[in-house]
Design a protein around this motif. Structure first.
Motif, PDB file in Angstrom:
ATOM      1  N   TRP A 190      -4.279  -4.499 -22.088  1.00 52.16           N
ATOM      2  CA  TRP A 190      -4.196  -4.614 -20.623  1.00 52.16           C
ATOM      3  C   TRP A 190      -2.817  -4.720 -20.188  1.00 52.16           C
ATOM      4  N   SER A 191      -2.535  -3.620 -19.105  1.00 55.99           N
ATOM      5  CA  SER A 191      -1.335  -3.523 -18.722  1.00 55.99           C
ATOM      6  C   SER A 191      -1.303  -3.395 -17.135  1.00 55.99           C
ATOM      7  N   SER A 211       3.623  -3.032 -17.235  1.00 54.08           N
ATOM      8  CA  SER A 211       3.978  -4.347 -17.410  1.00 54.08           C
ATOM      9  C   SER A 211       2.809  -5.073 -18.418  1.00 54.08           C
ATOM     10  N   PHE A 212       3.128  -5.448 -19.419  1.00 51.08           N
ATOM     11  CA  PHE A 212       2.276  -6.037 -20.236  1.00 51.08           C
ATOM     12  C   PHE A 212       1.403  -7.315 -19.952  1.00 51.08           C
ATOM     13  N   THR A 255      -6.053  -0.111 -22.979  1.00 47.57           N
ATOM     14  CA  THR A 255      -5.685   0.747 -24.043  1.00 47.57           C
ATOM     15  C   THR A 255      -6.330   0.051 -25.390  1.00 47.57           C
ATOM     16  N   LEU A 256      -7.236   0.946 -25.960  1.00 48.83           N
ATOM     17  CA  LEU A 256      -8.069   0.502 -27.297  1.00 48.83           C
ATOM     18  C   LEU A 256      -7.349   1.330 -28.372  1.00 48.83           C
ATOM     19  N   THR A 257      -7.036   0.534 -29.300  1.00 46.94           N
ATOM     20  CA  THR A 257      -6.575   1.116 -30.617  1.00 46.94           C
ATOM     21  C   THR A 257      -7.783   0.528 -31.764  1.00 46.94           C
ATOM     22  N   SER A 307      -7.863   4.106 -20.693  1.00 48.06           N
ATOM     23  CA  SER A 307      -8.755   4.323 -19.491  1.00 48.06           C
ATOM     24  C   SER A 307      -7.975   4.968 -18.323  1.00 48.06           C
ATOM     25  N   ASN A 308      -8.414   5.484 -17.530  1.00 50.95           N
ATOM     26  CA  ASN A 308      -7.832   5.852 -15.925  1.00 50.95           C
ATOM     27  C   ASN A 308      -7.376   4.526 -15.344  1.00 50.95           C
ATOM     28  N   GLN A 309      -6.414   4.735 -14.590  1.00 51.77           N
ATOM     29  CA  GLN A 309      -6.011   3.677 -13.612  1.00 51.77           C
ATOM     30  C   GLN A 309      -6.883   3.062 -12.867  1.00 51.77           C
TER      31      GLN A 309
END
Length: 327
Positions: free
Chosen positions: A15-16, A24-25, A59-61, A75-77
């Protein structure tokens, strides 16, 4: 989750916050659960709450059992917008009240709550009061003002008297610098009130001889004192009965005049400020007697001279002060 080789998978979620230029993490979580192919996956951002103005990206990895990158997605913002403050709740004057007498009434309400402030957002709620005259559908604004202390109070007292016998509507607006909300409308009417009181209601001269003169300007005896205890400017008329059996009204044996006991209580130009004969009918004695407690009184002085042939004994006269609306 899909792996083309059918291998079980693990997921890392990042998540950022994109609010201030760049990324920003915020949070990085690994889900090493060896999820079977075809699993529906979901994850929740573990935080103390989002804030207005934040912009989040997820973001999914995905990794297969051999730790090989099996793809992912971003994802979209998600932009967190401001939540408007809740409606203020009106308290007084109450809805439909037609027995308000105070012309500078206390307007009171319950202030609003705001989710963004509760969650630490640095913003302030500002309140404005609107007052209108007239019936619904034909409202005429009297004032629109902040409610004091930078608009943060939960009450308001008008600085100038409001109209009497006029239906009025009021509401409160609350703003948090980004959004605005309103209370409902309530209506009330300030009822006109005519009320005159004699705080000194008797003048007694005692024994006097034929031809002797006395009056109340030395306060011995004290004059009549009238007080406007209503909520509007009033005129005061005077009428009287005869005092002496040998001398009627309209002559110098029985006279009156008005005087100030508090500055600026009435219009001296239109009032009887010099000695005048007691009238045979009714006469305007005090013009525009005010109603505020610091200047709402007037004195009525009496001047008597015993006629030459007045018989011995007690004598008296009844003076009537009649108030009428003077504005």
């Amino acid at each position: 989750l899909t792996d083309y080789d059918g291998d079980p998978m693990n997921v890392t979620v990042t998540w950022s916050n994109q609010t201030i230029g760049g990324s920003s993490f915020l949070q990085h979580v690994s889900y090493n659960e060896s999820y079977p192919n075809g699993t529906m996956f979901n994850a929740t951002y573990d935080s103390n709450g989002t804030r207005w103005g934040d912009a989040y990206v997820c973001t999914l990895t995905i990794y297969d059992a051999w730790n090989a990158d099996a793809g992912g997605a971003t994802s979209n913002q998600l932009n967190i917008t401001n939540t408007p403050p809740e409606r203020p709740t009106l308290l007084t004057p109450t809805e439909g009240n037609t027995t308000v007498f105070d012309r500078t009434p206390l307007f009171n309400w319950t202030n609003s709550s705001d989710v963004d402030i509760d969650e630490g957002r640095d913003q302030t709620l500002v309140y404005n009061i609107s007052l209108y005259r007239g019936p619904p559908g034909d409202l005429d604004q009297i004032f629109y003002l902040p409610t004091g202390s930078g608009g943060q109070d939960d009450y308001y007292i008008p600085s100038n008297p409001l109209e009497v016998d006029q239906e009025m509507h009021w509401r409160i607006q609350v703003s948090d610098q980004h959004d605005t909300n309103y209370s409902i409308f309530w209506n009330f009417t300030i009822e006109s009130k005519l009320d005159i009181v004699l705080t000194t209601d008797e003048v007694a001269f005692g024994s006097m001889a034929i031809g002797e003169n006395d009056n109340t300007t030395d306060k011995d005896p004290p004059p009549f004192v009238m007080e406007n205890q209503g909520n509007g400017i009033m005129d005061v008329n005077l009428s009287t009965t005869e005092l002496f059996s040998t001398s009627g009204l309209g002559n110098d044996t029985y006279q009156f005049k008005i005087a100030e006991s508090e500055a600026d209580s009435f219009n001296t130009t239109g009032s009887v400020m010099d000695w005048a004969f007691m009238p045979t009918g009714m006469i305007l004695a005090v013009d525009s007697l005010y109603y505020e407690s610091v200047n709402d009184t007037a004195e009525c002085h009496i001047n008597v001279t015993i006629p030459p042939y007045e018989p011995a004994g007690d004598t008296n006269s009844s003076i009537t002060f009649t108030s009428i609306i003077g504005e």
